[in-house]
Motif scaffolding. Structure first.
Motif, PDB file in Angstrom:
ATOM      1  N   ARG A 169       0.942  -1.355   0.033  1.00  9.99           N
ATOM      2  CA  ARG A 169       0.025   0.204   0.032  1.00  9.99           C
ATOM      3  C   ARG A 169       0.790   1.103   0.083  1.00  9.99           C
ATOM      4  NH1 ARG A 169      -4.112   0.567   4.349  1.00  9.99           N
ATOM      5  NH2 ARG A 169      -5.183   2.051   2.972  1.00  9.99           N
ATOM      6  N   MET A 170       2.119   1.282   0.701  1.00 10.83           N
ATOM      7  CA  MET A 170       2.935   2.452   0.700  1.00 10.83           C
ATOM      8  C   MET A 170       4.412   1.697   0.581  1.00 10.83           C
ATOM      9  SD  MET A 170       3.110   5.190   3.682  1.00 10.83           S
ATOM     10  CE  MET A 170       1.634   6.047   2.994  1.00 10.83           C
ATOM     11  N   VAL A 171       5.130   2.625  -0.028  1.00 16.40           N
ATOM     12  CA  VAL A 171       6.678   2.347  -0.124  1.00 16.40           C
ATOM     13  C   VAL A 171       7.334   3.371   0.387  1.00 16.40           C
ATOM     14  CG1 VAL A 171       7.018   3.278  -2.387  1.00 16.40           C
ATOM     15  CG2 VAL A 171       8.379   1.703  -1.634  1.00 16.40           C
ATOM     16  N   VAL A 172       8.507   3.091   1.288  1.00 13.72           N
ATOM     17  CA  VAL A 172       9.319   4.188   1.983  1.00 13.72           C
ATOM     18  C   VAL A 172      10.699   3.712   1.127  1.00 13.72           C
ATOM     19  CG1 VAL A 172      10.545   4.888   4.024  1.00 13.72           C
ATOM     20  CG2 VAL A 172       8.069   4.175   4.170  1.00 13.72           C
ATOM     21  N   MET A 173      11.195   4.781   0.623  1.00 13.21           N
ATOM     22  CA  MET A 173      12.506   4.462  -0.125  1.00 13.21           C
ATOM     23  C   MET A 173      13.504   5.352   0.551  1.00 13.21           C
ATOM     24  SD  MET A 173      13.939   3.317  -2.942  1.00 13.21           S
ATOM     25  CE  MET A 173      14.901   3.721  -4.468  1.00 13.21           C
ATOM     26  N   LEU A 174      14.730   4.673   1.070  1.00 17.72           N
ATOM     27  CA  LEU A 174      15.572   5.269   1.669  1.00 17.72           C
ATOM     28  C   LEU A 174      16.862   5.366   0.695  1.00 17.72           C
ATOM     29  CD1 LEU A 174      15.591   3.253   5.104  1.00 17.72           C
ATOM     30  CD2 LEU A 174      14.323   5.690   4.422  1.00 17.72           C
ATOM     31  N   ILE A 175      17.415   6.526   0.398  1.00 15.38           N
ATOM     32  CA  ILE A 175      18.288   6.635  -0.663  1.00 15.38           C
ATOM     33  C   ILE A 175      19.168   7.667  -0.474  1.00 15.38           C
ATOM     34  CG2 ILE A 175      16.907   8.209  -1.941  1.00 15.38           C
ATOM     35  CD1 ILE A 175      17.522   6.587  -4.549  1.00 15.38           C
ATOM     36  N   GLY A 176      20.482   7.486  -0.953  1.00 19.78           N
ATOM     37  CA  GLY A 176      21.521   8.580  -0.754  1.00 19.78           C
ATOM     38  C   GLY A 176      21.256   9.890  -1.639  1.00 19.78           C
ATOM     39  N   GLU A 177      21.308  10.905  -0.639  1.00 20.23           N
ATOM     40  CA  GLU A 177      20.948  12.145  -1.571  1.00 20.23           C
ATOM     41  C   GLU A 177      22.103  12.694  -2.278  1.00 20.23           C
ATOM     42  OE1 GLU A 177      17.585  14.267   0.891  1.00 20.23           O
ATOM     43  OE2 GLU A 177      19.438  14.211   2.012  1.00 20.23           O
ATOM     44  N   ARG A 178      21.912  13.553  -3.197  1.00 18.92           N
ATOM     45  CA  ARG A 178      22.908  14.159  -3.961  1.00 18.92           C
ATOM     46  C   ARG A 178      23.879  14.861  -3.129  1.00 18.92           C
ATOM     47  NH1 ARG A 178      23.189  16.090  -9.136  1.00 18.92           N
ATOM     48  NH2 ARG A 178      20.737  15.670  -9.461  1.00 18.92           N
ATOM     49  N   PRO A 179      25.434  14.451  -2.843  1.00 15.62           N
ATOM     50  CA  PRO A 179      26.294  15.206  -1.983  1.00 15.62           C
ATOM     51  C   PRO A 179      26.366  16.490  -1.998  1.00 15.62           C
ATOM     52  CG  PRO A 179      27.281  13.194  -3.149  1.00 15.62           C
ATOM     53  CD  PRO A 179      25.837  13.664  -3.693  1.00 15.62           C
ATOM     54  N   GLY A 180      26.475  17.197  -0.901  1.00 18.73           N
ATOM     55  CA  GLY A 180      26.604  18.684  -0.838  1.00 18.73           C
ATOM     56  C   GLY A 180      28.178  18.839  -0.348  1.00 18.73           C
ATOM     57  N   LEU A 181      28.328  20.311  -0.248  1.00 19.07           N
ATOM     58  CA  LEU A 181      29.897  20.511   0.074  1.00 19.07           C
ATOM     59  C   LEU A 181      29.911  20.424   1.691  1.00 19.07           C
ATOM     60  CD1 LEU A 181      30.718  23.559  -2.453  1.00 19.07           C
ATOM     61  CD2 LEU A 181      31.746  20.892  -2.555  1.00 19.07           C
ATOM     62  N   SER A 182      28.931  20.552   2.130  1.00 24.42           N
ATOM     63  CA  SER A 182      28.855  20.269   3.718  1.00 24.42           C
ATOM     64  C   SER A 182      28.264  19.190   4.178  1.00 24.42           C
ATOM     65  CB  SER A 182      28.339  21.455   4.478  1.00 24.42           C
ATOM     66  OG  SER A 182      26.765  21.553   3.885  1.00 24.42           O
ATOM     67  N   PRO A 184      28.330  15.245   2.527  1.00 19.53           N
ATOM     68  CA  PRO A 184      28.497  14.241   1.441  1.00 19.53           C
ATOM     69  C   PRO A 184      27.765  12.774   1.683  1.00 19.53           C
ATOM     70  CG  PRO A 184      30.558  14.327   2.847  1.00 19.53           C
ATOM     71  CD  PRO A 184      29.714  15.463   3.237  1.00 19.53           C
ATOM     72  N   ASP A 185      27.362  12.786   2.790  1.00 18.15           N
ATOM     73  CA  ASP A 185      26.710  11.488   3.476  1.00 18.15           C
ATOM     74  C   ASP A 185      25.388  11.478   3.777  1.00 18.15           C
ATOM     75  OD1 ASP A 185      27.515  12.786   5.549  1.00 18.15           O
ATOM     76  OD2 ASP A 185      28.164  11.112   6.566  1.00 18.15           O
ATOM     77  N   SER A 186      24.548  12.673   3.260  1.00 18.45           N
ATOM     78  CA  SER A 186      23.257  12.726   3.554  1.00 18.45           C
ATOM     79  C   SER A 186      21.941  11.712   3.180  1.00 18.45           C
ATOM     80  CB  SER A 186      22.653  14.084   3.161  1.00 18.45           C
ATOM     81  OG  SER A 186      21.413  14.452   3.795  1.00 18.45           O
ATOM     82  N   LEU A 187      21.355  11.115   3.774  1.00 18.29           N
ATOM     83  CA  LEU A 187      20.448  10.195   3.475  1.00 18.29           C
ATOM     84  C   LEU A 187      18.913  10.671   3.443  1.00 18.29           C
ATOM     85  CD1 LEU A 187      20.069   6.880   3.085  1.00 18.29           C
ATOM     86  CD2 LEU A 187      19.109   6.956   5.271  1.00 18.29           C
ATOM     87  N   GLY A 188      18.201  10.290   2.486  1.00 19.91           N
ATOM     88  CA  GLY A 188      16.732  11.116   2.095  1.00 19.91           C
ATOM     89  C   GLY A 188      15.796   9.627   2.191  1.00 19.91           C
ATOM     90  N   ALA A 189      14.514   9.963   2.694  1.00 21.33           N
ATOM     91  CA  ALA A 189      13.532   9.204   2.941  1.00 21.33           C
ATOM     92  C   ALA A 189      12.344   9.630   1.933  1.00 21.33           C
ATOM     93  CB  ALA A 189      13.005   8.766   4.333  1.00 21.33           C
ATOM     94  N   TYR A 190      11.760   8.820   1.038  1.00 19.31           N
ATOM     95  CA  TYR A 190      10.722   9.332   0.284  1.00 19.31           C
ATOM     96  C   TYR A 190       9.623   8.411   0.455  1.00 19.31           C
ATOM     97  CZ  TYR A 190      13.791  12.301  -2.058  1.00 19.31           C
ATOM     98  OH  TYR A 190      14.973  13.285  -2.428  1.00 19.31           O
ATOM     99  N   ILE A 191       8.484   8.945   0.849  1.00 16.61           N
ATOM    100  CA  ILE A 191       7.070   7.994   1.360  1.00 16.61           C
ATOM    101  C   ILE A 191       6.271   8.125   0.246  1.00 16.61           C
ATOM    102  CG2 ILE A 191       5.435   7.915   2.951  1.00 16.61           C
ATOM    103  CD1 ILE A 191       8.438   9.664   4.132  1.00 16.61           C
ATOM    104  N   THR A 192       5.755   7.124  -0.349  1.00 14.59           N
ATOM    105  CA  THR A 192       4.695   7.215  -1.612  1.00 14.59           C
ATOM    106  C   THR A 192       3.352   6.221  -1.270  1.00 14.59           C
ATOM    107  OG1 THR A 192       6.437   7.514  -3.161  1.00 14.59           O
ATOM    108  CG2 THR A 192       4.478   7.162  -3.959  1.00 14.59           C
ATOM    109  N   PHE A 193       2.186   6.795  -1.187  1.00 13.27           N
ATOM    110  CA  PHE A 193       1.110   6.005  -1.114  1.00 13.27           C
ATOM    111  C   PHE A 193       0.790   5.421  -2.562  1.00 13.27           C
ATOM    112  CE2 PHE A 193      -3.738   5.162  -0.772  1.00 13.27           C
ATOM    113  CZ  PHE A 193      -3.708   4.318   0.111  1.00 13.27           C
TER     114      PHE A 193
END
Length: 256
Positions: A169-182, A184-193
């Protein structure tokens, strides 16, 4: 030429943000220290993009949490393909799709997909700990966690196909975000019904900036669990679902 001493106001501001503020100058250029720091951070960001994705390690660690974990790949057969052809990272390869179809049929409320994205380094470091904090929150909110899938060569939209094939019914996508200069290791979570192929980003909610100097695992898990719970209850995610988790509370015992 001597670089002027920074003001107290700039010193105080630097303590509040990793952004580059009040760097000063040496003639018409940046001071050497600031230039070297910029060059180092730029190199770290580039390295984060090309870090090897340790999918077997993630699968083993997630299985150690008592989760049933599968592994899939997108149609991007190399990192070079992944970076040059974003469309390939949004589609499962044939073998992976067939493997998931065999697991489908027992629909679950939620599937968690962990993809390398643009910073495999972020996923290698943060994904397992975030899931460790998130899983009990979902359980306490009465949400059954079904499949956990580790996906190589993944873009965010790959989660839509995975969720649709699994009947989630829903997916949670944990994925590496585009690295920034401050960060480089930022994780994002995308929630989709109601994930399905062809969805666009206005149908998703995003919890971003999950890393050591950003959102903590517990804070991120709280926000994700709130969005999952409310998204399932209301049958929506994306622009129609505003993050009001700051005014809510999901009972939870802190993880040691």
């Amino acid at each position: 030429m001597k670089t002027p001493a920074p003001s107290r106001a700039l010193d105080a501001l630097r303590e509040l943000t990793p952004a580059r503020v009040g760097l000063g100058r040496a003639g018409a250029s940046m001071p050497t220290d600031a230039l070297l720091a910029f060059t180092l951070d730029h190199a770290r960001a580039r390295d984060a993009v090309h870090t090897a994705f340790d999918a077997p390690h993630l699968v083993a660690k997630l299985a150690g949490l008592g989760l049933q974990v599968g592994e899939v790949s997108s149609q991007a057969q190399s990192r070079r393909d992944y970076l040059r052809r974003p469309d390939l990272g949004r589609m499962l390869d044939a073998d992976s799709r067939r493997a998931l179809e065999k697991q489908g049929g027992s629909a679950s409320e939620i599937a968690i997909v962990i993809g390398d994205g643009l910073s495999p380094a972020a996923v290698n470091v943060h994904a397992v700990e975030l899931v460790r904090h998130l899983a009990p929150r979902l359980t306490e909110a009465g949400i059954s966690l079904g499949h956990v899938v580790v996906a190589s060569g993944a873009r965010v939209a790959l989660g839509d196909e995975i969720g649709a094939v699994l009947g989630a019914r829903m997916v949670v996508m944990l994925i590496g975000e585009r690295p920034g200069l401050s960060a480089p290791d930022s994780l994002g979570a995308y929630i989709t019904f109601a994930p399905r192929i062809g969805l666009t980003d206005e149908k998703r909610n995003c919890v971003s900036n999950i890393h050591g100097a950003g959102l903590s695992y517990d804070e991120a898990a709280f926000k994700i669990a709130w969005l999952v719970r409310e998204g399932i209850a209301r049958g929506i995610t994306g622009v129609a679902l505003k993050d009001e988790s700051g005014t809510a509370l999901i009972p939870h015992k802190p993880i040691d």
